[in-house]
Design a protein around this motif. Structure first.
Motif, PDB file in Angstrom:
ATOM      1  N   ILE A 236      34.754  12.609  10.864  1.00  0.00           N
ATOM      2  CA  ILE A 236      33.481  12.790  10.171  1.00  0.00           C
ATOM      3  C   ILE A 236      32.652  13.814  10.929  1.00  0.00           C
ATOM      4  O   ILE A 236      32.408  13.653  12.130  1.00  0.00           O
ATOM      5  CB  ILE A 236      32.708  11.464  10.089  1.00  0.00           C
ATOM      6  N   PRO A 237      32.203  14.891  10.285  1.00  0.00           N
ATOM      7  CA  PRO A 237      31.395  15.891  10.989  1.00  0.00           C
ATOM      8  C   PRO A 237      30.115  15.283  11.569  1.00  0.00           C
ATOM      9  O   PRO A 237      29.441  14.497  10.913  1.00  0.00           O
ATOM     10  CB  PRO A 237      31.065  16.913   9.895  1.00  0.00           C
ATOM     11  N   VAL A 238      29.833  15.625  12.804  1.00  0.00           N
ATOM     12  CA  VAL A 238      28.591  15.186  13.436  1.00  0.00           C
ATOM     13  C   VAL A 238      27.418  15.924  12.788  1.00  0.00           C
ATOM     14  O   VAL A 238      27.518  17.094  12.445  1.00  0.00           O
ATOM     15  CB  VAL A 238      28.632  15.480  14.953  1.00  0.00           C
ATOM     16  N   HIS A 239      26.283  15.238  12.631  1.00  0.00           N
ATOM     17  CA  HIS A 239      25.091  15.877  12.092  1.00  0.00           C
ATOM     18  C   HIS A 239      23.937  15.686  13.088  1.00  0.00           C
ATOM     19  O   HIS A 239      23.984  14.811  13.968  1.00  0.00           O
ATOM     20  CB  HIS A 239      24.727  15.329  10.712  1.00  0.00           C
ATOM     21  N   PRO A 240      22.879  16.481  13.003  1.00  0.00           N
ATOM     22  CA  PRO A 240      21.800  16.443  13.999  1.00  0.00           C
ATOM     23  C   PRO A 240      21.143  15.075  14.156  1.00  0.00           C
ATOM     24  O   PRO A 240      20.717  14.729  15.263  1.00  0.00           O
ATOM     25  CB  PRO A 240      20.804  17.487  13.473  1.00  0.00           C
ATOM     26  N   ASP A 241      21.019  14.311  13.072  1.00  0.00           N
ATOM     27  CA  ASP A 241      20.357  13.008  13.171  1.00  0.00           C
ATOM     28  C   ASP A 241      21.115  12.080  14.115  1.00  0.00           C
ATOM     29  O   ASP A 241      20.502  11.328  14.883  1.00  0.00           O
ATOM     30  CB  ASP A 241      20.239  12.368  11.789  1.00  0.00           C
ATOM     31  N   TRP A 242      22.441  12.120  14.055  1.00  0.00           N
ATOM     32  CA  TRP A 242      23.245  11.279  14.949  1.00  0.00           C
ATOM     33  C   TRP A 242      23.011  11.692  16.397  1.00  0.00           C
ATOM     34  O   TRP A 242      22.800  10.842  17.270  1.00  0.00           O
ATOM     35  CB  TRP A 242      24.722  11.386  14.590  1.00  0.00           C
ATOM     36  N   LEU A 243      23.029  12.979  16.661  1.00  0.00           N
ATOM     37  CA  LEU A 243      22.814  13.459  18.026  1.00  0.00           C
ATOM     38  C   LEU A 243      21.414  13.093  18.514  1.00  0.00           C
ATOM     39  O   LEU A 243      21.245  12.685  19.670  1.00  0.00           O
ATOM     40  CB  LEU A 243      23.009  14.974  18.080  1.00  0.00           C
ATOM     41  N   ALA A 244      20.411  13.230  17.647  1.00  0.00           N
ATOM     42  CA  ALA A 244      19.037  12.911  18.032  1.00  0.00           C
ATOM     43  C   ALA A 244      18.897  11.425  18.371  1.00  0.00           C
ATOM     44  O   ALA A 244      18.210  11.059  19.336  1.00  0.00           O
ATOM     45  CB  ALA A 244      18.071  13.296  16.915  1.00  0.00           C
ATOM     46  N   ARG A 245      19.558  10.567  17.599  1.00  0.00           N
ATOM     47  CA  ARG A 245      19.487   9.121  17.876  1.00  0.00           C
ATOM     48  C   ARG A 245      20.126   8.781  19.210  1.00  0.00           C
ATOM     49  O   ARG A 245      19.575   7.992  19.990  1.00  0.00           O
ATOM     50  CB  ARG A 245      20.173   8.332  16.753  1.00  0.00           C
ATOM     51  N   GLN A 246      21.271   9.378  19.488  1.00  0.00           N
ATOM     52  CA  GLN A 246      21.948   9.081  20.750  1.00  0.00           C
ATOM     53  C   GLN A 246      21.173   9.641  21.942  1.00  0.00           C
ATOM     54  O   GLN A 246      21.131   9.024  23.009  1.00  0.00           O
ATOM     55  CB  GLN A 246      23.375   9.647  20.731  1.00  0.00           C
ATOM     56  N   LEU A 247      20.561  10.805  21.755  1.00  0.00           N
ATOM     57  CA  LEU A 247      19.745  11.377  22.824  1.00  0.00           C
ATOM     58  C   LEU A 247      18.544  10.480  23.104  1.00  0.00           C
ATOM     59  O   LEU A 247      18.193  10.231  24.266  1.00  0.00           O
ATOM     60  CB  LEU A 247      19.284  12.779  22.436  1.00  0.00           C
ATOM     61  N   ALA A 248      17.900   9.972  22.038  1.00  0.00           N
ATOM     62  CA  ALA A 248      16.752   9.088  22.210  1.00  0.00           C
ATOM     63  C   ALA A 248      17.156   7.803  22.933  1.00  0.00           C
ATOM     64  O   ALA A 248      16.442   7.332  23.831  1.00  0.00           O
ATOM     65  CB  ALA A 248      16.133   8.771  20.848  1.00  0.00           C
ATOM     66  N   ARG A 249      18.292   7.213  22.546  1.00  0.00           N
ATOM     67  CA  ARG A 249      18.767   5.990  23.205  1.00  0.00           C
ATOM     68  C   ARG A 249      19.024   6.230  24.687  1.00  0.00           C
ATOM     69  O   ARG A 249      18.667   5.409  25.541  1.00  0.00           O
ATOM     70  CB  ARG A 249      20.052   5.495  22.540  1.00  0.00           C
ATOM     71  N   SER A 250      19.616   7.371  24.996  1.00  0.00           N
ATOM     72  CA  SER A 250      19.945   7.685  26.394  1.00  0.00           C
ATOM     73  C   SER A 250      18.691   7.924  27.223  1.00  0.00           C
ATOM     74  O   SER A 250      18.609   7.490  28.375  1.00  0.00           O
ATOM     75  CB  SER A 250      20.856   8.922  26.444  1.00  0.00           C
ATOM     76  N   LEU A 251      17.712   8.612  26.640  1.00  0.00           N
ATOM     77  CA  LEU A 251      16.463   8.844  27.358  1.00  0.00           C
ATOM     78  C   LEU A 251      15.718   7.543  27.610  1.00  0.00           C
ATOM     79  O   LEU A 251      15.156   7.323  28.693  1.00  0.00           O
ATOM     80  CB  LEU A 251      15.584   9.821  26.576  1.00  0.00           C
ATOM     81  N   GLN A 252      15.704   6.658  26.613  1.00  0.00           N
ATOM     82  CA  GLN A 252      15.053   5.363  26.787  1.00  0.00           C
ATOM     83  C   GLN A 252      15.741   4.557  27.879  1.00  0.00           C
ATOM     84  O   GLN A 252      15.087   3.839  28.639  1.00  0.00           O
ATOM     85  CB  GLN A 252      15.072   4.589  25.477  1.00  0.00           C
ATOM     86  N   ALA A 253      17.047   4.680  27.965  1.00  0.00           N
ATOM     87  CA  ALA A 253      17.813   3.914  28.957  1.00  0.00           C
ATOM     88  C   ALA A 253      17.470   4.315  30.390  1.00  0.00           C
ATOM     89  O   ALA A 253      17.631   3.510  31.312  1.00  0.00           O
ATOM     90  CB  ALA A 253      19.311   4.085  28.710  1.00  0.00           C
ATOM     91  N   ILE A 254      16.985   5.529  30.593  1.00  0.00           N
ATOM     92  CA  ILE A 254      16.620   5.970  31.945  1.00  0.00           C
ATOM     93  C   ILE A 254      15.110   5.998  32.134  1.00  0.00           C
ATOM     94  O   ILE A 254      14.595   6.574  33.097  1.00  0.00           O
ATOM     95  CB  ILE A 254      17.218   7.361  32.277  1.00  0.00           C
ATOM     96  N   GLY A 255      14.378   5.374  31.179  1.00  0.00           N
ATOM     97  CA  GLY A 255      12.945   5.233  31.329  1.00  0.00           C
ATOM     98  C   GLY A 255      12.119   6.421  30.895  1.00  0.00           C
ATOM     99  O   GLY A 255      10.941   6.530  31.269  1.00  0.00           O
ATOM    100  N   GLU A 256      12.693   7.313  30.107  1.00  0.00           N
ATOM    101  CA  GLU A 256      11.967   8.482  29.613  1.00  0.00           C
ATOM    102  C   GLU A 256      11.543   8.267  28.169  1.00  0.00           C
ATOM    103  O   GLU A 256      12.212   7.547  27.416  1.00  0.00           O
ATOM    104  CB  GLU A 256      12.825   9.738  29.712  1.00  0.00           C
ATOM    105  N   CYS A 257      10.442   8.916  27.772  1.00  0.00           N
ATOM    106  CA  CYS A 257       9.957   8.814  26.395  1.00  0.00           C
ATOM    107  C   CYS A 257      10.651   9.868  25.531  1.00  0.00           C
ATOM    108  O   CYS A 257      10.483  11.072  25.772  1.00  0.00           O
ATOM    109  CB  CYS A 257       8.451   9.033  26.353  1.00  0.00           C
TER     110      CYS A 257
END
Length: 260
Positions: free
Chosen positions: A234-255
């Protein structure tokens, strides 16, 4: 001929025109104002309406540009749009609308190392996410260079495919056929991707790992594709990348709102 004229604008531009013109027409209908070849007072009232409901004066000028476009498309002159009163009111918006653009924070190498370390345990298809982050960082690429807007809108003539990435020892070279500044595909661009001594922060290693995880059957398949058991890539789309980036930033205490 109409179809060819319609293709003169990017999809995002057309969506903006539709949204902005719809608001203008709804405003005129709501208050009983003449929408085509309007009076100067009508345009000034519309500008004041926008200024009271929007944060940025740039947004006001964008909506006014859409009204100008509407009249040009219809072949109708509208002198009021170029009147002194309208020009003066637009200028006043830049002085009276208090708006400070949000400056996004940069994703530094140190921050990327931290978020990738956290993402390894929380992001599905982690090698694909890691590859997207590192290729974008080292290649100074936008997400639109890497992925289609939606999975269904992938077009191999426009979007980056697996066959557009070449190994050029010691790094990689990515062939870009389309970008925000090259929307008609009149030229191609070769983007060099370097290698690094740290294999955990190396875009070449990340790309090879992604290829091993999600091999493609054709060079015309998407550069970044998600894998699901028993299903096609399944081709990756920007929304998927944005969600994963947000989850990763939250995991390290960043907004996440402070980054893009």
């Amino acid at each position: 001929m109409l179809k060819r004229k319609d293709s003169a604008f990017a999809q995002g531009t057309k969506r903006n025109h539709v949204s902005q013109i719809r608001l203008y027409l709804s405003f005129c209908i709501r208050f009983g104002l003449k929408e085509i070849d309007p009076s100067t007072d009508t345009i000034c009232i519309f500008i004041e309406f926008l200024a009271q409901h929007m944060k940025s004066p740039k947004s006001v000028t964008n909506y006014l540009s859409a009204v100008r476009f509407l009249h040009k498309w219809l072949g109708v002159t509208a002198p009021a749009l170029e009147s002194f009163e309208v020009t003066l009111l637009i200028r006043a918006c830049y002085y009276t609308m208090d708006h400070v653009p949000l400056q996004r924070r940069p994703l530094t190498p140190e921050l990327i190392r931290k978020l990738l370390s956290a993402a390894q345990s929380i992001v599905p298809n982690f090698p694909i996410f890691k590859c997207a982050v590192l290729l974008s960082f080292f290649g100074f690429l936008r997400m639109s260079n890497m992925t289609p807007r939606t999975s269904a809108s992938f077009d191999p003539r426009k979007h980056t495919c697996r066959g557009d990435v070449f190994h050029a020892d010691p790094g990689l070279v990515i062939l870009l056929k389309w970008s925000k500044t090259n929307q008609y595909g009149q030229k191609t661009e070769l983007v060099p991707i370097p290698t690094t001594q740290d294999p955990e922060f190396c875009p070449v290693v990340a790309y090879n790992q992604m290829v091993d995880l999600a091999p493609t059957l054709s060079p015309n398949q998407p550069l970044l594709s998600l894998t699901e058991p028993g299903k096609e890539l399944i081709p990756v789309h920007p929304d998927w990348l944005a969600r994963q980036l947000a989850r990763s930033l939250q995991a390290i205490g960043e907004c996440p709102a402070l980054y893009s």
